[in-house]
Write an enzyme that holds these catalytic residues in place. Structure first.
Site, mmCIF file in Angstrom:
data_model
loop_
_atom_site.group_PDB
_atom_site.id
_atom_site.type_symbol
_atom_site.label_atom_id
_atom_site.label_comp_id
_atom_site.label_asym_id
_atom_site.label_seq_id
_atom_site.Cartn_x
_atom_site.Cartn_y
_atom_site.Cartn_z
ATOM 1 N N ASP A 174 6.217 -32.529 -0.907
ATOM 2 C CA ASP A 174 5.409 -32.011 -2.009
ATOM 3 C C ASP A 174 3.963 -32.424 -1.739
ATOM 4 O O ASP A 174 3.615 -33.593 -1.837
ATOM 5 C CB ASP A 174 5.932 -32.578 -3.336
ATOM 6 C CG ASP A 174 5.256 -31.959 -4.552
ATOM 7 O OD1 ASP A 174 4.113 -31.470 -4.410
ATOM 8 O OD2 ASP A 174 5.862 -31.968 -5.635
ATOM 9 N N ARG A 189 9.257 -7.246 -7.148
ATOM 10 C CA ARG A 189 9.898 -8.565 -7.058
ATOM 11 C C ARG A 189 10.059 -8.969 -5.599
ATOM 12 O O ARG A 189 9.906 -10.128 -5.227
ATOM 13 C CB ARG A 189 11.259 -8.565 -7.779
ATOM 14 C CG ARG A 189 12.060 -9.827 -7.518
ATOM 15 C CD ARG A 189 13.238 -10.088 -8.440
ATOM 16 N NE ARG A 189 13.910 -8.918 -8.960
ATOM 17 C CZ ARG A 189 14.677 -8.082 -8.246
ATOM 18 N NH1 ARG A 189 14.890 -8.301 -6.967
ATOM 19 N NH2 ARG A 189 15.234 -7.035 -8.817
ATOM 20 N N LYS A 214 -2.286 -26.618 -9.507
ATOM 21 C CA LYS A 214 -3.170 -27.780 -9.430
ATOM 22 C C LYS A 214 -4.388 -27.468 -8.543
ATOM 23 O O LYS A 214 -5.089 -26.522 -8.810
ATOM 24 C CB LYS A 214 -2.368 -28.983 -8.952
ATOM 25 C CG LYS A 214 -0.987 -29.129 -9.632
ATOM 26 C CD LYS A 214 -1.068 -29.439 -11.118
ATOM 27 C CE LYS A 214 0.261 -29.274 -11.839
ATOM 28 N NZ LYS A 214 1.375 -30.028 -11.298
#
Ligand SMILES: *Cc1c(COP(=O)(O)O)cnc(C)c1O
Length: 401
Positions: A172, A48, A197
């Site tokens: 963004d 993690r 994306k």
């Protein structure tokens, strides 16, 4: 040595593997790492906290954004969430009005419960932006080109204003990718990507990443990455790294195809309006020309058709798949009012310029003539209505860059 974009995409963070010389950076599929002595590691302790494949991805994307450090997350929204976790109750955030629907939902339905306050403004209008600032404003959230109307915000001007008011800027950059635009160079503090994306580009992974220059902020975000635990697995990091290697060549083809598709649509009688930053008439075209290398491959169109006919159109294409998401080699299409922006209240949606006849296209890298043929046959089959005649955009030639 200072390498350029396409070289960094293939080499940054990904040396050949030392033991065997494997030219592709391996997937370190392990949850934990053996320690030399209690508390003394070889640089990795627990999956993690850190993982070599994840670190390779983080270094690569940071290099592409011209920034200091990348911090990877399990999704774009997990990355967005980490930015908000930098704040505390009572802080105020300014965000663009036509925001990605999931980010809007994260703000209004999740973080508003924890005492964060949000103002949604038209950030393409400097007066509105200026008026939205308050003494407790800590974050300015930009999306340019925006979703789904592809509106352009002057990132340098907005960042300078935010800086003068002591607020951080999150940009963004999912729609543009670092190949077209590098917000850190324009003054933004944090760049966000849904790697789902264009960065991955093949519709087979969900992921997110932040890139920051400031070492202290990077340490804070890395703490949140580990403390909250919304981390990506090594397989997914590997796939995103693999996608990134062809980002430059894919974007060239995406953008070229989009110009041809946009030109066809603008000249079509059943299309009322085309939103594409490559057109000289598009609001923000000049700014886009300045801050982007090319205009991207996202196009939104308003059909001269009812809601029912618009929805039918969305089912008639054969190459454009009706699906959420964007940025894949495979062309996708969606109906924002009932899909990506369904979580935005209908009255807010319409007020923000998202009419029922809006269709968003993510132009893939198939043959452009085939894509045009596909859209053409679907347009042939729908019934247009004269009530949507007024205010049609004139046909014209979009620019490539
Ligand atoms: C998809 C998307 C997100 C959210 O990313 P996920 O990977 O789906 O969580 C955020 N911003 C933009 C602009 C997006 O397109």
């Amino acid at each position: 040595m200072d390498f350029r974009f396409d070289t960094l995409a293939i080499h940054a963070g990904q040396p050949n593997e030392q033991r065997t010389g494997a030219v592709t950076f391996p997937i370190f599929q392990t949850s934990t790492f053996g320690q030399l002595k209690p508390g003394v590691t070889r640089g990795f302790s627990y999956g993690r906290t850190d993982n070599p494949t994840r670190r390779a991805l983080e270094e690569c994307v940071a290099a592409l954004e011209g920034g200091g450090q990348g911090i990877a997350f399990a999704s774009g929204l997990a990355a967005a969430s980490a930015c908000l976790q930098l704040l505390r109750s009572g802080d105020h955030i300014i965000a663009s009005r036509d925001l990605y629907g999931g980010v809007y939902r994260l703000f209004t339905k999740v973080y508003s419960k924890f005492g964060l306050d949000f103002t949604f403004a038209d950030l393409t209008d400097p007066t509105q932006l200026e008026a939205a600032f308050r003494p407790e404003t800590k974050l300015l959230w930009l999306e340019s080109p925006s979703n789904p109307l592809l509106r352009i915000t002057d990132i340098a001007a907005a960042s300078a204003l935010a800086k003068s008011r002591g607020a951080l800027v999150v940009a963004d950059n999912t729609f543009a990718t670092p190949y077209l635009q590098q917000p850190l160079r324009l003054g933004a503090d944090i760049v966000l990507h849904s790697t789902t994306k264009y960065l991955n580009g093949h519709s087979d992974v969900i992921g997110g990443i932040l890139v920051v220059r400031d070492a202290e902020r990077a340490a804070e975000l890395r703490f949140i990455q580990n403390a909250v635990g919304a981390v990506p697995g090594p397989q997914d990091c590997f796939l995103i790294l693999r996608g990134i290697k062809t980002l430059g060549v894919r974007m060239e083809r995406h953008c070229r195809n989009a110009v041809q598709v946009a030109e066809f649509l603008a000249g079509h009688p059943k299309v009322r309006r085309v939103h594409f930053p490559g057109f000289a008439w598009h609001h923000g075209h000049e700014i886009a020309r300045r801050q982007q290398r090319m205009f991207g491959a996202m196009i939104s169109i308003e059909l001269r058709a009812s809601l029912a006919e618009t929805q039918r159109f969305a089912t008639l294409t054969k190459l454009f798949t009706l699906a959420e998401s964007l940025g894949s080699v495979k062309s996708l299409l969606c109906h924002p009012p009932t899909m990506t922006h369904a979580s935005v209240e209908p009255e807010v949606r319409r007020k923000n310029g998202i009419p029922d006849g809006l269709v968003r296209l993510s132009v893939g890298i198939e043959d452009a003539e085939d894509l045009i043929g596909d859209l053409g046959q679907a347009l042939e089959r729908i019934v247009s209505s004269a009530e949507f005649d007024e205010d049609r955009t004139a046909p014209g030639r979009p620019a490539l860059s």
